[in-house]
Design a protein around this motif. Structure first.
Motif, short mmCIF file in Angstrom:
data_model
loop_
_atom_site.label_atom_id
_atom_site.label_comp_id
_atom_site.label_asym_id
_atom_site.label_seq_id
_atom_site.Cartn_x
_atom_site.Cartn_y
_atom_site.Cartn_z
N GLY A 71 7.59 25.78 14.52
CA GLY A 71 6.44 25.05 14.02
C GLY A 71 6.77 24.19 12.81
N SER A 72 7.62 24.69 11.93
CA SER A 72 8.01 23.94 10.73
C SER A 72 8.76 22.67 11.11
CB SER A 72 8.89 24.81 9.82
OG SER A 72 8.19 25.94 9.36
N ARG A 73 9.60 22.76 12.13
CA ARG A 73 10.36 21.59 12.59
C ARG A 73 9.43 20.58 13.25
NH1 ARG A 73 14.65 25.94 14.73
NH2 ARG A 73 16.03 26.01 12.89
N GLU A 74 8.47 21.08 14.01
CA GLU A 74 7.56 20.18 14.74
C GLU A 74 6.69 19.35 13.79
OE1 GLU A 74 5.40 22.77 17.29
OE2 GLU A 74 7.07 23.03 18.73
N VAL A 75 6.30 19.92 12.67
CA VAL A 75 5.42 19.19 11.73
C VAL A 75 6.21 18.57 10.57
CG1 VAL A 75 3.42 20.60 12.30
CG2 VAL A 75 4.92 21.29 10.40
#
Length: 385
Positions: free
Chosen positions: A357-361
């Motif tokens: 999730g951190s990479r996606e946002v």
């Protein structure tokens, strides 16, 4: 990074009661944390960090694990340094053995008695101020002996004014000023580091209070009282001696109030029972937790975190450490093979529910070797073959 706290104090001030509580915490931790064999007078306890449990839950959910990954907190080693009595610098008690144990620790936790108990004799203990002064005097006397036996000519190549630095330390110690309060440059400190001066060790003062004084309302009053009582140098005195560090002219911020008896009782309880007991006292944390946090603060330490299926772990580093330096904490080979560090702040990691999730946002970022690690950074190092 190995952090060690030496617990010292005169007889019957509650030092052993406090240490025994630490040993019980070690036994509780040993179930899920690997240790080398620990000597009877050494206890290893976890650094309190609620972030690890949250990261373990996030990792379990993100990786669809059937159970939680192992949680490995940072640890602190406590040494119960016995044998201190007046005259230790001249061999009384355990004498030189006691003093050599102090040389090995990162920081001193000096326990002084502020409780009344007619069943516990004040053997050598008078009051917190005189107790502190007695032990400080022994450390200073030991340091004077060390400095007076230094072969100045042998070490003059280290720094041009080596002889002057040694004499400055002696002059201040003669006045009862511990080495930690003598104004030295970084270069001068490095030149005398291998002398392992005892009074140069960072120090915490642990006020061992009675059970009735161990409440949220009374603790700040106790800290204020003993801050004023134990402050070693007044502002006017500091002005008269340019050799005294500027920090000596301000109230000390190294005092912790603990009730060793209650800490011992807490160590017998389950985690939930401990929390309830503390809430009944109006306290958010145990004294041992506050002691560890204050030691970290005094030593300028922070923790970065790693999170994955293999383990969720906290790593101790000095504040201001770069990504390259931090990588070496995990494995020395990482320093040679360092490529990048992928970093997410703890808050962003939790909000984004993990690495994916951190990479996606866009909250996960690649940092180079000179990036300064922040407390709570969740880090994954990219290492070459």
């Amino acid at each position: 990074m190995n952090i060690s706290v030496g617990i010292i104090g005169l007889p019957n001030v509650g030092k052993s009661t406090l240490f025994n509580a630490l040993l019980k915490k070690q036994q509780a931790l040993a179930a899920n944390y690997p240790f080398a064999t620990i000597e009877p007078n050494v206890g290893v306890v976890p650094v309190p960090d609620e972030r690890l449990e949250r990261l373990a839950q996030i990792t379990k959910d993100e990786e669809k694990m059937s159970g939680f990954p192992p949680i490995k907190p940072a640890t602190v080693q406590f040494l119960d340094i016995a044998g201190l009595v007046k005259g230790a610098s001249e061999g009384a008690g355990l004498g030189n053995k006691f003093l050599s144990h102090i040389r090995e620790v990162s920081i001193i936790a000096h326990v002084v008695r502020a409780f009344a108990d007619e069943n516990v004799i004040k053997e050598g203990s008078v009051d917190p101020k005189s107790d502190l002064e007695t032990i400080e005097a022994e450390l200073i006397l030991a340091d004077l002996s060390t400095l007076e036996n230094v072969n100045v000519k042998k070490h003059e190549s280290r720094i041009k004014n080596y002889a002057e630095v040694i004499q400055r330390l002696i002059d201040n110690l003669d006045k009862g000023i511990p080495a930690r309060e003598v104004q030295l440059t970084d270069e001068e400190k490095e030149a005398v580091r291998d002398l392992f001066l005892l009074s140069a060790k960072p120090e915490l003062v642990v006020i061992n209070v009675s059970e009735e004084d161990y409440t949220e309302e009374k603790i700040p009053e106790i800290i204020k009282k003993y801050t004023e009582l134990l402050n070693p140098v007044t502002a006017s005195e500091a002005k008269q001696s340019q050799e005294i560090a500027s920090s000596s002219s301000t109230p000390r911020n190294d005092i912790i109030a603990i009730c060793a008896k209650i800490e011992s009782e807490l160590s017998e309880l389950s985690t939930d029972e401990q929390k309830q007991y503390l809430l009944d006292l109006g306290l958010q944390q145990s004294g041992l937790e506050r002691l560890i946090q204050k030691a970290y603060e005094k030593l300028g330490l922070i923790s970065f975190l790693t999170a994955g299926e293999k383990e969720v772990r906290a790593w101790t580093i000095r504040a201001g450490s770069t990504a390259l330096m931090a990588s070496g904490t995990i494995h020395t080979d990482f320093v040679k093979k360092f490529i990048k560090a992928e970093v997410v702040s703890y808050q962003d990691f939790v909000q984004s529910k993990g690495w994916k999730g951190s990479r996606e946002v866009g909250k996960a970022r690649l940092e180079g070797r000179d990036y300064v690690i922040q407390d709570g950074d969740v880090v994954e190092f990219k290492i070459g073959a």
